[in-house]
Motif scaffolding. Structure first.
Motif, short mmCIF file in Angstrom:
data_model
loop_
_atom_site.label_atom_id
_atom_site.label_comp_id
_atom_site.label_asym_id
_atom_site.label_seq_id
_atom_site.Cartn_x
_atom_site.Cartn_y
_atom_site.Cartn_z
N THR A 118 -8.94 11.85 -7.07
CA THR A 118 -9.71 10.65 -7.37
C THR A 118 -9.10 9.38 -6.81
OG1 THR A 118 -8.56 10.26 -9.47
CG2 THR A 118 -10.57 11.61 -9.54
N ASN A 119 -7.84 9.42 -6.43
CA ASN A 119 -7.13 8.25 -5.89
C ASN A 119 -7.06 7.09 -6.87
OD1 ASN A 119 -6.31 9.37 -3.50
ND2 ASN A 119 -7.42 7.95 -2.19
N LEU A 120 -7.27 7.35 -8.16
CA LEU A 120 -7.12 6.29 -9.17
C LEU A 120 -5.64 6.00 -9.36
CD1 LEU A 120 -9.68 7.48 -11.86
CD2 LEU A 120 -9.93 5.56 -10.28
N LEU A 121 -5.28 4.73 -9.41
CA LEU A 121 -3.89 4.36 -9.63
C LEU A 121 -3.58 4.46 -11.11
CD1 LEU A 121 -3.73 1.35 -7.16
CD2 LEU A 121 -2.73 3.63 -6.87
N GLU A 122 -2.79 5.48 -11.46
CA GLU A 122 -2.48 5.76 -12.87
C GLU A 122 -0.98 5.89 -13.07
OE1 GLU A 122 -6.48 8.21 -14.12
OE2 GLU A 122 -4.72 9.36 -13.53
N GLY A 123 -0.56 5.65 -14.31
CA GLY A 123 0.84 5.74 -14.67
C GLY A 123 1.37 7.17 -14.62
N ASP A 124 2.71 7.26 -14.60
CA ASP A 124 3.36 8.57 -14.54
C ASP A 124 4.45 8.72 -15.60
OD1 ASP A 124 5.32 6.88 -13.61
OD2 ASP A 124 5.72 8.00 -11.77
N ASN A 125 4.39 7.90 -16.65
CA ASN A 125 5.35 7.85 -17.75
C ASN A 125 6.65 7.16 -17.38
OD1 ASN A 125 3.68 8.90 -19.69
ND2 ASN A 125 4.46 10.99 -19.53
N GLU A 126 6.88 6.87 -16.10
CA GLU A 126 8.02 6.05 -15.70
C GLU A 126 7.51 4.63 -15.52
OE1 GLU A 126 10.78 5.64 -11.82
OE2 GLU A 126 10.65 7.65 -12.67
N ARG A 127 6.41 4.51 -14.85
CA ARG A 127 5.68 3.24 -14.70
C ARG A 127 4.32 3.45 -15.35
NH1 ARG A 127 9.23 -0.61 -13.43
NH2 ARG A 127 10.22 -0.24 -11.43
N GLY A 128 4.13 2.86 -16.49
CA GLY A 128 2.88 3.04 -17.20
C GLY A 128 2.79 4.40 -17.87
N GLN A 129 1.81 4.56 -18.73
CA GLN A 129 1.60 5.81 -19.45
C GLN A 129 0.82 6.79 -18.58
OE1 GLN A 129 -0.28 5.17 -23.22
NE2 GLN A 129 -0.41 7.34 -23.69
N ARG A 130 1.23 8.05 -18.57
CA ARG A 130 0.59 9.07 -17.73
C ARG A 130 -0.92 9.09 -17.99
NH1 ARG A 130 2.35 13.24 -14.86
NH2 ARG A 130 4.43 13.13 -15.76
N GLY A 131 -1.68 9.03 -16.91
CA GLY A 131 -3.13 9.10 -16.99
C GLY A 131 -3.82 7.80 -17.34
N VAL B 100 -2.29 -4.73 -12.55
CA VAL B 100 -1.71 -5.44 -11.40
C VAL B 100 -0.24 -5.75 -11.68
CG1 VAL B 100 -1.85 -7.51 -9.97
CG2 VAL B 100 -3.94 -6.36 -10.68
N LYS B 101 0.08 -6.03 -12.94
CA LYS B 101 1.47 -6.29 -13.31
C LYS B 101 2.33 -5.04 -13.07
CE LYS B 101 4.25 -8.15 -17.09
NZ LYS B 101 4.23 -8.67 -18.45
N ASP B 102 1.80 -3.86 -13.42
CA ASP B 102 2.51 -2.60 -13.14
C ASP B 102 2.70 -2.41 -11.64
OD1 ASP B 102 2.56 -1.84 -15.89
OD2 ASP B 102 0.58 -0.89 -15.71
N LEU C 116 0.83 -1.21 0.00
CA LEU C 116 0.00 0.00 0.00
C LEU C 116 0.86 1.26 0.00
CD1 LEU C 116 -2.86 1.20 0.09
CD2 LEU C 116 -2.73 1.08 2.59
N LEU C 117 1.91 1.28 0.81
CA LEU C 117 2.80 2.44 0.87
C LEU C 117 3.49 2.69 -0.46
CD1 LEU C 117 4.00 4.68 2.64
CD2 LEU C 117 5.83 3.09 3.21
N LYS C 118 3.87 1.63 -1.16
CA LYS C 118 4.59 1.78 -2.43
C LYS C 118 3.68 2.20 -3.58
CE LYS C 118 8.56 -1.11 -1.45
NZ LYS C 118 9.34 -2.30 -1.86
N ILE C 119 2.42 1.79 -3.56
CA ILE C 119 1.53 2.16 -4.68
C ILE C 119 0.84 3.49 -4.46
CG2 ILE C 119 1.16 -0.26 -5.33
CD1 ILE C 119 -1.71 0.01 -4.16
N THR C 120 0.78 3.97 -3.23
CA THR C 120 0.08 5.22 -2.91
C THR C 120 0.54 6.42 -3.73
OG1 THR C 120 -0.47 4.43 -0.70
CG2 THR C 120 -0.49 6.79 -1.01
N PRO C 121 1.84 6.60 -4.02
CA PRO C 121 2.24 7.77 -4.82
C PRO C 121 1.66 7.79 -6.23
CG PRO C 121 4.14 6.81 -3.74
CD PRO C 121 3.00 5.86 -3.53
N TYR C 122 1.10 6.69 -6.69
CA TYR C 122 0.54 6.62 -8.03
C TYR C 122 -0.96 6.96 -8.04
CZ TYR C 122 5.01 4.78 -9.32
OH TYR C 122 6.36 4.66 -9.52
#
Length: 147
Positions: free
Chosen positions: A56-69, A74-76, A45-51
């Motif tokens: 909205t608290n939606l877990l989205e990419g940031d262009n380093e991990r996954g595409q922004r927005g 689950v693999k990411d 939880l602590l590691k995924i929270t910055p995403y």
């Protein structure tokens, strides 16, 4: 970083980017909820929270991990949390069962949102996030926007 005696804010400073502040809920009720998590679940939880996207608290990419927005898979999340895919899948399923995460459809894609009673990114929760976790918030008797 300690802002108040009852509040913890974790500062994440990714290389080459500005800081991102994510509030970890620290009320007595939130502490009790967090203590129920295993060490692996709490770390995940602590590691995924910055995403979590702001408001909205939606877990989205940031262009380093996954595409922004774009919603993270689950693999990411397994890569982010530095764990195996089966472990990440098991934790995500447990979090959904425990109402820490919830799946939501956005533009034909499935996204995961973090319950604002556990962690929140932003100054105020958007209506869509409050509606998504309305039952949990009402049951807990808490206001996710309270400071």
């Amino acid at each position: 970083m300690l802002r108040r005696s009852d509040e913890i804010v974790k500062v994440f400073r990714p290389v080459g980017r500005s800081s991102k502040f994510v509030k970890i809920k620290a009320s007595q009720k939130a502490k009790r909820r967090l203590r129920k998590l295993s060490l692996a679940e709490a770390g995940f939880l602590l590691k995924i929270t910055p995403y979590a996207s702001e408001g909205t608290n939606l877990l989205e990419g940031d262009n380093e991990r996954g595409q922004r927005g774009v919603p993270l898979t689950v693999k990411d999340l397994a890569c982010i949390a530095d764990c195996s895919y089966p472990t990440a899948r098991k934790i995500v399923r447990a979090f959904i069962a425990e109402r820490i995460l919830r799946r939501v459809e956005i533009d034909g894609r499935t996204a995961l949102a973090i319950n604002p009673l556990y962690s929140f990114n932003g100054k105020s929760a958007e209506t869509s996030l409050l509606q998504l976790f309305k039952w949990e918030i009402t049951e807990a008797g808490e206001d996710p926007n309270s400071e």
